[in-house]
Design an enzyme around this catalytic site. Structure first.
Site, PDB file in Angstrom:
ATOM      1  N   SER A  22     -27.922  27.022  -2.257  1.00  0.00           N
ATOM      2  CA  SER A  22     -29.200  27.735  -2.203  1.00  0.00           C
ATOM      3  C   SER A  22     -29.589  28.043  -0.765  1.00  0.00           C
ATOM      4  O   SER A  22     -29.137  27.383   0.180  1.00  0.00           O
ATOM      5  CB  SER A  22     -30.296  26.885  -2.853  1.00  0.00           C
ATOM      6  OG  SER A  22     -30.605  25.764  -2.038  1.00  0.00           O
ATOM      7  N   GLU A  39     -10.498   5.858  10.342  1.00  0.00           N
ATOM      8  CA  GLU A  39     -10.841   4.828   9.354  1.00  0.00           C
ATOM      9  C   GLU A  39     -12.203   4.212   9.635  1.00  0.00           C
ATOM     10  O   GLU A  39     -12.987   3.971   8.712  1.00  0.00           O
ATOM     11  CB  GLU A  39      -9.771   3.733   9.359  1.00  0.00           C
ATOM     12  CG  GLU A  39      -8.436   4.180   8.805  1.00  0.00           C
ATOM     13  CD  GLU A  39      -7.328   3.199   9.110  1.00  0.00           C
ATOM     14  OE1 GLU A  39      -6.247   3.337   8.508  1.00  0.00           O
ATOM     15  OE2 GLU A  39      -7.527   2.293   9.961  1.00  0.00           O
ATOM     16  N   HIS A  64       2.848   4.116  10.525  1.00  0.00           N
ATOM     17  CA  HIS A  64       1.656   3.905  11.341  1.00  0.00           C
ATOM     18  C   HIS A  64       2.135   3.531  12.735  1.00  0.00           C
ATOM     19  O   HIS A  64       3.117   2.798  12.890  1.00  0.00           O
ATOM     20  CB  HIS A  64       0.815   2.787  10.732  1.00  0.00           C
ATOM     21  CG  HIS A  64      -0.529   2.580  11.359  1.00  0.00           C
ATOM     22  ND1 HIS A  64      -1.147   3.516  12.156  1.00  0.00           N
ATOM     23  CD2 HIS A  64      -1.386   1.526  11.295  1.00  0.00           C
ATOM     24  CE1 HIS A  64      -2.327   3.058  12.544  1.00  0.00           C
ATOM     25  NE2 HIS A  64      -2.494   1.847  12.038  1.00  0.00           N
ATOM     26  N   GLU A  89     -23.392  14.136  -5.859  1.00  0.00           N
ATOM     27  CA  GLU A  89     -23.351  15.580  -5.637  1.00  0.00           C
ATOM     28  C   GLU A  89     -22.337  15.947  -4.554  1.00  0.00           C
ATOM     29  O   GLU A  89     -21.633  16.953  -4.649  1.00  0.00           O
ATOM     30  CB  GLU A  89     -24.735  16.108  -5.257  1.00  0.00           C
ATOM     31  CG  GLU A  89     -24.771  17.623  -5.143  1.00  0.00           C
ATOM     32  CD  GLU A  89     -26.172  18.187  -4.912  1.00  0.00           C
ATOM     33  OE1 GLU A  89     -26.274  19.389  -4.623  1.00  0.00           O
ATOM     34  OE2 GLU A  89     -27.149  17.423  -5.013  1.00  0.00           O
ATOM     35  N   VAL A 149       0.826  -1.209   0.000  1.00  0.00           N
ATOM     36  CA  VAL A 149       0.000   0.000   0.000  1.00  0.00           C
ATOM     37  C   VAL A 149       0.865   1.266   0.000  1.00  0.00           C
ATOM     38  O   VAL A 149       0.833   2.060  -0.931  1.00  0.00           O
ATOM     39  CB  VAL A 149      -0.971   0.004   1.199  1.00  0.00           C
ATOM     40  CG1 VAL A 149      -1.801   1.276   1.207  1.00  0.00           C
ATOM     41  CG2 VAL A 149      -1.892  -1.220   1.135  1.00  0.00           C
ATOM     42  N   ALA A 199      -0.555  -6.799  10.137  1.00  0.00           N
ATOM     43  CA  ALA A 199      -0.459  -8.242  10.353  1.00  0.00           C
ATOM     44  C   ALA A 199       0.888  -8.765   9.874  1.00  0.00           C
ATOM     45  O   ALA A 199       1.521  -9.604  10.536  1.00  0.00           O
ATOM     46  CB  ALA A 199      -1.591  -8.952   9.626  1.00  0.00           C
TER      47      ALA A 199
END
Length: 348
Positions: A269, A211, A123, A247, A40, A100
């Site tokens: 708006s 997370e 981490h 959106e 990662v 792990a």
């Protein structure tokens, strides 16, 4: 090091203007950075360091990920090695394995943590809960962290865009007296936009909370709840998805990312403004007890243990794939595929 005001609270921050790339290279000029793990965070951090002129090698087990490293230009026997050989060669062992995997590889890493070396993480998990992970470093090494606030893919893409991802940094153990300088140098080397100070424990707790909360777990729960209510009341999949996800991600998030939630409200708006201001309170009051429960579960180590236990099961990967498949094949995210295909950039 600059003192920056965040909402009335001063924090230590380091920018690329203060700690330049040239200074970072000078700081680490005689150091071999061994990136352990190419999953990662490994690709983004190692490629950015390589492009920035640092002496980087990669350690990875044989397999698909090893082959990916080769495709990215790492040369077996020159800049790409097995994990143990890379640990032996590295002055700075950059442990970028999954939580792990860190536990399973720790005996190999620890064997090569000789006096004066630096152990680097992105981490705080393994060190914060080392009573559960077993990752207790020797006393005669530096132990440091730079934690990018995003995925490894984003670390790389923002670097290539000439921007940079924000990162936190921490020093857990300073044996050499130079741990902080090395930490900041690596942070600049991997392409951080700016670096803010933390601790291993604070990073681990806030990361797991985020997370499970607003970054991933809570937002999927919120999306699904609203989508289901709209569908159950006769709205079409396209309408429900556009009003729930599209959106937000395509129109509104860029607005509050650029200038804040108040600015986004001001550019909607008057009907939207009134409704948002009236309903943010009830949502806050309903959600805060859940976040508090989540935080306590993380801080106690319960969430870490759940993760360790789950990742240790021999059939974990199969179970994970089944859960992700169910998510992917849900009506809401199948609708997302169609909506994305209809965006102008994909429909030329």
């Amino acid at each position: 090091m600059a003192k920056m005001n965040f909402g009335g609270v001063e924090e230590n921050v380091m920018t690329r203007g203060e700690f330049t790339l040239e200074k970072a290279r000078k700081t680490l000029e005689n150091q071999t950075l061994a990136v352990i793990g190419y999953g990662v965070q490994g690709p983004g951090q190692s490629l950015n360091l390589r492009d920035n002129g640092f002496n980087v090698i990669v350690g990875q087990r044989p397999g698909k990920t090893f082959d990916k490293a080769v495709k990215d230009g790492w040369v077996p026997g020159e800049t790409l090695f097995g994990i143990e050989e890379a640990c032996a060669k590295g002055d700075i062992i950059m442990c970028l394995l999954s939580d792990a995997a860190v536990m399973s590889v720790w005996p190999v890493i620890k064997k090569h943590l000789t006096t004066g070396k630096t152990l680097y993480f992105s981490h705080g998990f393994a060190i914060t809960w080392n009573d559960r992970t077993g990752c207790v470093p020797p006393a005669d090494v530096d132990v440091v962290m730079v934690a990018p606030k995003g995925s490894g893919t984003t670390v790389r893409s923002l670097y290539l865009e000439g921007r940079g991802i924000n990162s936190s940094y921490a020093v857990y153990q300073d044996y050499t007296g130079k741990a902080l300088e090395k930490t900041l140098a690596i942070g600049i080397g991997i392409g951080s936009g700016y670096l803010f100070e933390t601790t291993f424990q604070r990073e681990a707790v806030s990361d797991l909370t985020g997370e499970r909360g607003s970054l991933m777990g809570a937002i999927q729960g919120l999306f699904l709840a609203q989508y289901e209510v709209l569908r159950e009341n006769g709205h079409t999949p396209s309408e429900a998805f556009n009003e729930t996800v599209e959106e937000l991600t395509q129109s509104l998030m860029p607005l509050f990312a650029a200038k804040g939630m108040d600015w986004m409200y001001a550019n909607c708006s008057t009907t939207a403004q009134r409704g948002a201001l009236d309903w943010m309170g009830p949502f806050h009051d309903a959600i805060k007890p859940v976040v508090q429960k989540l935080y306590e579960s993380v801080k106690s180590g319960k969430e870490a243990q759940i993760s360790i236990d789950a990742n240790s099961k021999p059939d974990y990967r199969e179970g994970l794939e089944a859960e992700l498949k169910a998510l992917r094949e849900s009506e809401m995210w199948r609708t997302a595929n169609t909506v994305r295909s209809l965006r102008p950039e994909n429909n030329k």
